[in-house]
Design a protein around this motif. Sequence first.
Motif, short mmCIF file in Angstrom:
data_model
loop_
_atom_site.label_atom_id
_atom_site.label_comp_id
_atom_site.label_asym_id
_atom_site.label_seq_id
_atom_site.Cartn_x
_atom_site.Cartn_y
_atom_site.Cartn_z
N ALA A 40 0.83 -1.21 0.00
CA ALA A 40 0.00 0.00 0.00
C ALA A 40 0.86 1.26 0.00
O ALA A 40 0.59 2.22 -0.73
N ILE A 41 1.90 1.27 0.81
CA ILE A 41 2.76 2.45 0.90
C ILE A 41 3.49 2.68 -0.42
O ILE A 41 3.57 3.81 -0.92
N VAL A 42 4.00 1.61 -1.01
CA VAL A 42 4.73 1.74 -2.28
C VAL A 42 3.81 2.28 -3.37
O VAL A 42 4.18 3.21 -4.11
N GLU A 43 2.61 1.75 -3.48
CA GLU A 43 1.73 2.14 -4.58
C GLU A 43 1.15 3.53 -4.37
O GLU A 43 1.01 4.30 -5.34
N THR A 44 0.79 3.88 -3.15
CA THR A 44 0.19 5.19 -2.92
C THR A 44 1.22 6.32 -3.01
O THR A 44 0.84 7.48 -3.24
N ARG A 45 2.49 6.01 -2.82
CA ARG A 45 3.52 7.04 -2.88
C ARG A 45 4.29 7.05 -4.20
O ARG A 45 5.15 7.91 -4.42
N ALA A 46 3.99 6.09 -5.06
CA ALA A 46 4.70 6.02 -6.35
C ALA A 46 4.32 7.21 -7.23
O ALA A 46 3.14 7.56 -7.34
N ARG A 47 5.31 7.80 -7.85
CA ARG A 47 5.08 8.95 -8.72
C ARG A 47 4.89 8.53 -10.18
O ARG A 47 4.41 9.34 -10.99
N THR A 48 5.29 7.34 -10.51
CA THR A 48 5.15 6.84 -11.88
C THR A 48 4.45 5.49 -11.85
O THR A 48 4.43 4.80 -10.82
N SER A 58 4.24 1.63 -13.24
CA SER A 58 5.16 0.62 -13.73
C SER A 58 4.43 -0.70 -13.87
O SER A 58 3.98 -1.28 -12.88
N PRO A 59 4.31 -1.21 -15.10
CA PRO A 59 3.69 -2.53 -15.27
C PRO A 59 4.45 -3.63 -14.53
O PRO A 59 3.83 -4.57 -14.01
N LEU A 60 5.78 -3.52 -14.47
CA LEU A 60 6.56 -4.53 -13.76
C LEU A 60 6.23 -4.51 -12.26
O LEU A 60 6.03 -5.57 -11.65
N ARG A 61 6.16 -3.30 -11.69
CA ARG A 61 5.81 -3.20 -10.28
C ARG A 61 4.39 -3.74 -10.04
O ARG A 61 4.14 -4.45 -9.05
N ALA A 62 3.49 -3.42 -10.95
CA ALA A 62 2.12 -3.89 -10.80
C ALA A 62 2.04 -5.41 -10.86
O ALA A 62 1.31 -6.04 -10.09
N ALA A 63 2.80 -6.02 -11.77
CA ALA A 63 2.80 -7.47 -11.89
C ALA A 63 3.34 -8.13 -10.63
O ALA A 63 2.77 -9.10 -10.11
N LEU A 64 4.44 -7.60 -10.11
CA LEU A 64 5.03 -8.15 -8.89
C LEU A 64 4.08 -7.99 -7.70
O LEU A 64 3.93 -8.89 -6.88
N CYS A 65 3.43 -6.84 -7.63
CA CYS A 65 2.48 -6.59 -6.54
C CYS A 65 1.28 -7.53 -6.62
O CYS A 65 0.79 -8.05 -5.60
N LEU A 66 0.79 -7.77 -7.84
CA LEU A 66 -0.34 -8.68 -8.00
C LEU A 66 0.02 -10.10 -7.60
O LEU A 66 -0.78 -10.81 -6.95
N VAL A 67 1.22 -10.54 -7.97
CA VAL A 67 1.66 -11.88 -7.59
C VAL A 67 1.77 -11.99 -6.07
O VAL A 67 1.31 -12.96 -5.46
N ALA A 68 2.40 -10.98 -5.45
CA ALA A 68 2.54 -10.99 -4.00
C ALA A 68 1.18 -10.95 -3.32
O ALA A 68 0.95 -11.64 -2.31
N TYR A 69 0.27 -10.14 -3.87
CA TYR A 69 -1.08 -10.05 -3.31
C TYR A 69 -1.80 -11.39 -3.40
O TYR A 69 -2.35 -11.88 -2.40
N GLY A 70 -1.81 -11.99 -4.58
CA GLY A 70 -2.53 -13.24 -4.76
C GLY A 70 -1.99 -14.35 -3.87
O GLY A 70 -2.77 -15.11 -3.26
N PHE A 71 -0.67 -14.45 -3.78
CA PHE A 71 -0.07 -15.50 -2.97
C PHE A 71 -0.37 -15.29 -1.48
O PHE A 71 -0.77 -16.21 -0.77
N SER A 72 -0.20 -14.06 -1.01
CA SER A 72 -0.37 -13.79 0.42
C SER A 72 -1.83 -13.87 0.85
O SER A 72 -2.13 -14.38 1.93
N VAL A 73 -2.74 -13.38 0.02
CA VAL A 73 -4.16 -13.44 0.38
C VAL A 73 -4.65 -14.88 0.43
O VAL A 73 -5.44 -15.25 1.30
N SER A 74 -4.18 -15.71 -0.50
CA SER A 74 -4.57 -17.12 -0.48
C SER A 74 -4.12 -17.80 0.81
O SER A 74 -4.89 -18.53 1.45
#
Length: 335
Positions: A126-134, A136-152
């Motif tokens: 949350a902190i990384v995404e809300t404070r990001a100024r640009t 990044s598809p790469l950051r979004a992909a990594l965040c989605l993977v981390a989100y999916g794995f951790s939520v499961s």
Amino acid sequence: MKARTLVVLALVAAVAGWRLDLRALLASYLAAWWFITGALLGGLANVWLHQLTGGAWGETIRGPLLRAARWLPLACILFLPVLLGAPLLYPWQHGVQDGAFRQIWLSPVFFTIRSIGYLLLWCGLAIVETRARTRSPLRAALCLVAYGFSVSLAAVDWIMSLQPEWYSSVFGWLAGTGQMLTGLALAVLLIDRGAARKRLPDLGNLLMMYVLTWAYLAYVQFLIIWAADLPHEIAWYLRRGAPGWQAVAWVLVVGHFAGPLCILLSRHAKTAPALMGVLAAALLAAHLLDCWWLVLPSVEHLTRHWLWLAPLVAAGFGLAAWLALDRTRKERIHA
């Protein structure tokens, strides 16, 4: 002043629940917490999805969802009562589990370490995404993977292990899909639907996709367990086969799937700002009912005090969320 009065009344009622049935209070708290935190996480997941796919629909909901996600660290801190009251909720905390893996995985210390890890990860995302100024598809992909794995894993640890003898390989995906559906429904409520009328059909189509995916996963899970008919698997559905919870299941079929699907199949309905707002609110209410259905029947020795504690705790969380989002909105308007 009215909000403060409601907060005081909610705290007084919570203290009464603490004295009457602490287990019912904690179970209601866990369900409401899972609902609120899931909405914030699901909103972030939709932001990451938009960064990967593009489209004008995401520009409409990005701002409100990122502003809402700023409250996610506070929501993670509010999980502390569940950790402190875990021995009351999780029966495996008092006995040895069958199998070496279960003994290691379902140990109080490892459970606490994993829980803190999930919460720290979500705060970081949350902190990384809300404070990001640009973007990044790469950051979004990594965040989605981390989100999916951790939520499961979190869904398995915090919800499924309430009945440790039961397991489902679909449960984590079902929980994540429900959160993304809730996050998008929250976004539809937060945006100016009149100004975003042109984007409402796209948001409606995405909502319909989530509704269909959620229903498909729920049906697949039920079908596999029903076909196998194994005692340790059907125990989860047997508790929800009681007259009251069986009625809740049918309400979910109508309110979480059939009703929204019939509305979202209409092109005219998806262009009506008022109707889309009502539908989004109804989906949020249906998902809250789903959270109760997932948590409360699984808790052993639960008294009927949950009948008033669950709505009370959910109303308290809802009031806090409304105050937080309203404050964020006023700060944005002032800026």
